[in-house]
Design a protein around this motif. Structure first.
Motif, short mmCIF file in Angstrom:
data_model
loop_
_atom_site.label_atom_id
_atom_site.label_comp_id
_atom_site.label_asym_id
_atom_site.label_seq_id
_atom_site.Cartn_x
_atom_site.Cartn_y
_atom_site.Cartn_z
N ASP A 220 0.75 -1.35 -0.20
CA ASP A 220 -0.22 -0.31 -0.04
C ASP A 220 1.25 1.52 -0.29
O ASP A 220 1.18 1.28 1.08
CB ASP A 220 -0.73 0.00 1.37
CG ASP A 220 -2.05 0.69 1.12
OD1 ASP A 220 -1.61 2.24 0.67
OD2 ASP A 220 -3.45 1.10 1.80
N MET A 221 0.71 2.05 -1.01
CA MET A 221 1.33 3.03 -1.27
C MET A 221 1.28 4.36 -0.20
O MET A 221 1.89 5.31 -0.10
CB MET A 221 2.18 3.90 -2.46
CG MET A 221 2.43 2.90 -4.18
SD MET A 221 4.18 2.40 -3.14
CE MET A 221 5.37 3.73 -3.26
N ALA A 222 0.50 3.96 -0.15
CA ALA A 222 -0.35 5.60 0.57
C ALA A 222 -0.10 4.89 2.27
O ALA A 222 0.04 5.93 2.84
CB ALA A 222 -2.37 5.37 0.73
N VAL A 223 0.08 4.48 2.34
CA VAL A 223 1.18 3.71 3.64
C VAL A 223 2.20 4.61 3.55
O VAL A 223 2.38 4.66 4.65
CB VAL A 223 0.44 2.45 4.51
CG1 VAL A 223 1.83 1.97 5.88
CG2 VAL A 223 -0.77 2.25 4.04
N HIS A 224 2.57 3.90 2.91
CA HIS A 224 4.64 5.15 2.66
C HIS A 224 4.54 5.66 2.60
O HIS A 224 5.05 6.56 3.63
CB HIS A 224 5.52 3.88 1.25
CG HIS A 224 5.61 2.82 1.60
ND1 HIS A 224 5.76 2.14 2.72
CD2 HIS A 224 4.96 1.12 0.75
CE1 HIS A 224 6.35 0.94 2.88
NE2 HIS A 224 5.94 0.44 1.18
N ALA A 225 3.17 6.87 2.09
CA ALA A 225 3.80 8.22 2.25
C ALA A 225 3.60 8.74 3.28
O ALA A 225 3.76 10.39 4.09
CB ALA A 225 2.60 8.35 0.37
N LEU A 264 -1.94 5.75 -9.38
CA LEU A 264 -2.24 5.36 -7.35
C LEU A 264 -3.51 7.30 -8.01
O LEU A 264 -3.38 8.17 -8.66
CB LEU A 264 -1.54 6.41 -6.76
CG LEU A 264 -0.67 5.43 -6.23
CD1 LEU A 264 0.88 5.96 -5.03
CD2 LEU A 264 -0.59 3.75 -5.74
N PRO A 265 -4.76 6.76 -6.97
CA PRO A 265 -5.43 7.73 -7.35
C PRO A 265 -5.64 8.50 -5.97
O PRO A 265 -4.39 8.62 -6.14
CB PRO A 265 -6.84 7.08 -6.93
CG PRO A 265 -6.34 5.93 -5.84
CD PRO A 265 -5.22 5.68 -6.09
N MET A 266 -5.44 9.96 -7.42
CA MET A 266 -5.32 11.39 -6.32
C MET A 266 -6.90 12.15 -6.73
O MET A 266 -7.74 12.08 -7.65
CB MET A 266 -4.10 11.97 -7.74
CG MET A 266 -3.36 11.39 -7.70
SD MET A 266 -1.70 12.28 -8.42
CE MET A 266 -2.04 13.76 -7.80
N GLY A 268 -9.14 14.74 -7.43
CA GLY A 268 -10.22 15.82 -7.93
C GLY A 268 -9.48 15.30 -9.64
O GLY A 268 -9.31 15.94 -11.04
N ASP A 269 -8.22 14.35 -9.85
CA ASP A 269 -7.69 14.02 -11.08
C ASP A 269 -8.26 12.57 -11.58
O ASP A 269 -8.78 11.47 -11.22
CB ASP A 269 -6.24 13.13 -10.60
CG ASP A 269 -5.73 12.32 -12.01
OD1 ASP A 269 -6.52 12.48 -12.94
OD2 ASP A 269 -4.94 11.70 -11.80
N LYS A 270 -9.36 12.50 -12.51
CA LYS A 270 -10.50 12.03 -13.18
C LYS A 270 -9.95 11.00 -14.30
O LYS A 270 -10.48 10.47 -15.17
CB LYS A 270 -11.37 12.69 -13.72
CG LYS A 270 -12.73 12.96 -12.49
CD LYS A 270 -13.56 14.23 -13.12
CE LYS A 270 -13.90 14.21 -11.62
NZ LYS A 270 -15.80 15.35 -12.10
N SER A 271 -8.56 11.45 -14.82
CA SER A 271 -7.77 10.98 -16.00
C SER A 271 -8.20 8.91 -15.56
O SER A 271 -7.87 8.98 -14.66
CB SER A 271 -6.37 11.79 -15.89
OG SER A 271 -5.88 10.68 -14.85
N TYR A 272 -7.64 8.69 -16.56
CA TYR A 272 -7.54 7.50 -16.81
C TYR A 272 -6.23 6.21 -16.17
O TYR A 272 -5.49 7.17 -16.58
CB TYR A 272 -7.92 6.41 -18.49
CG TYR A 272 -7.71 5.15 -18.03
CD1 TYR A 272 -8.81 4.73 -17.78
CD2 TYR A 272 -6.69 5.06 -18.77
CE1 TYR A 272 -8.24 2.95 -18.39
CE2 TYR A 272 -6.33 3.00 -19.26
CZ TYR A 272 -6.76 2.16 -18.84
OH TYR A 272 -7.33 0.94 -18.99
#
Length: 336
Positions: A220-225, A264-266, A268-272
Motif C-alpha cells: 500500500d503506497m498510501a501507507v508509505h506516503a 495511484l488515485p488522486m 480531483g484527478d479524473k484521468s484514466y
C-alpha cells in the motif's frame, strides 16, 4: 554505517518433488543500508519477494527457503552480527530484545484460548525472569496505557477485541523490550482506513519515542506516503529504486516506480489510470537481464542481456539509488 547493512543477499526456495527440482529466486542480489532512527518502507506488487526479504532480515530461514549468499549485518551499540551466521540459541537471545517482528494478522500472534495478560506473561518470561507478579502487571498496564489501550484489555481474550485493538496489542508485544529494529509485515492489513491511520500513528509515535528503526513492508503506497522516511521499491526479487519518500512520489525515476506512482488515485484527478502492461515474471524462470524489460516501454538491447547495477543519483533530500540503464543513457548524473 547503518544499523542494518545487507550485501548481495540471495534467498531462494528450493524444492525437489517426485524428482522434479525447482528453484524460485525470490530474493536475488539485494544490497541495502538502513539507518538508525528511521522508518524504511519496502514496497512492490504481490509475489515480488517482500515477505521473503524480511524472513531473511529477521533470520527466520526455514526449508524450503535457503540463503544462497550474502550478508545481513546488524550494527548494535555493543557489537555487529551477521544474523545469517547465528546459531538458533544465539538468534533467540537477540530476537525481540534487539530485533522484533510485527506479524501480518494479529490472530497469528495471539493465542485465542489465553487472555492477553497470559500471552504477555508467556512472552515476557521467555526472555526475562519475572521477579514480582504485581510489578510485572503494573509494567504491562503502563505499557498498554502509553499505546492508548485500557488496562482491562489484559483481562480479555483476543476474540473480544476489535481488529484495531488486537493489532495494537501485537505492537505492544513487539515493543515492550524497546528493540533496536522493528520489522513490520503488512501491519494494517484488513483494517479500515480510520483504524489504519491510528495504527500507523501509533507506530510513528513509538519509533520517535524509542528512537528505533522500523522496516515497514506493505504493498500500500498510501501507507508509505504517510509514515516512511525512505522507500525501497522491489520488483521480481530485486530492489530497483530506493530514495527519500518525497523523491519516490514526486520524481520517480525507474520505469516500474513511475508506473506504480502514476497508477495511484488522486483527489480531483479524473484521468484514466492504466495498469502496467504484461504480468510479473515467473521467479522460477526469470527473464535474462533486467527483470522488468518485458514490460518496460523504454527497453534497450542491453536491458535484455545484462543486469543493471544500482547507481547513485543526485538528490537534495538524501541518498538515492536506481537500477536502470536508462539513467546512464539520459545522463542523469548517475555514478556507480
Amino acid at each position: 554505517m547503518g544499523v542494518l547493512n545487507v550485501k548481495e543477499l540471495k534467498a531462494y526456495y528450493k524444492t525437489d518433488i517426485y524428482g522434479v527440482s525447482r528453484t524460485v529466486q525470490a530474493v536475488d542480489g539485494i544490497s541495502l543500508e538502513i539507518h538508525e532512527n528511521e522508518i524504511f518502507g519496502i514496497a512492490g506488487e504481490s509475489s515480488c519477494g517482500k515477505t521473503t526479504l524480511i524472513k531473511a532480515l529477521s533470520g527466520t530461514i526455514r526449508p524450503p527457503l535457503t540463503v544462497m549468499g550474502g550478508e545481513v549485518v546488524y550494527n548494535f551499540e555493543d557489537r555487529s552480527v551477521n544474523i545469517l551466521s547465528l546459531r538458533p540459541d544465539e538468534l533467540r537471545k537477540i530476537s525481540w530484545e534487539k530485533i522484533s517482528y510485527i506479524l501480518q494478522g494479529s490472530m497469528s500472534v495471539l493465542n485465542p484460548v489465553r487472555k492477553i495478560h497470559k500471552t504477555f506473561y508467556d512472552f515476557f518470561e521467555a526472555h526475562r525472569k519475572i521477579e514480582n507478579q504485581q510489578d510485572f502487571m503494573k509494567q504491562m498496564r503502563d505499557h498498554l496505557g502509553k499505546l492508548g489501550l485500557p488496562a482491562d484489555v489484559l483481562k480479555s481474550y483476543p476474540h473480544q477485541l476489535s481488529g484495531g485493538m488486537r493489532q495494537r496489542v501485537t505492537i505492544a508485544l513487539a515493543t515492550i523490550f524497546k528493540p533496536n529494529v522493528i520489522i513490520a509485515d503488512e501491519p494494517t492489513t484488513a483494517l479500515d482506513v480510520v483504524v489504519q491511520r491510528g495504527v500507523l500513528q501509533l507506530l510513528r509515535e513509538i519509533q520517535q519515542e524509542q528512537k528505533n528503526t522500523v522496516i515497514l513492508v506493505t504493498h500500500d503506497m498510501a501507507v508509505h506516503a504517510n509514515i516512511a522516511d525512505r522507500v525501497g521499491i522491489m520488483y521480481a526479487g530485486r530492489i530497483v529504486e530506493d530514495a527519500q519518500v518525497d523523491d519516490i512520489f514526486e520524481n520517480p525515476i525507474h520505469p516500474y516506480t513511475k508506473h506504480l506512482i502514476n497508477s495511484l488515485p488522486m483527489i480531483g484527478d479524473k484521468s484514466y489510470k492504466g495498469s502496467i502492461p504484461g504480468a510479473p515474471p515467473n521467479l522460477a524462470d526469470p527473464p535474462k537481464g533486467c527483470r522488468f524489460h518485458p514490460r518496460c516501454p523504454y527497453v534497450m538491447g542491453i536491458c535484455r542481456e545484462e543486469v543493471p547495477p544500482m547507481v547513485n543519483v543526485e538528490s537534495e533530500r538524501g541518498p538515492r539509488r536506481v537500477a536502470c540503464f536508462q539513467i546512464s543513457k539520459e545522463g542523469d548524473n548517475g555514478k556507480s
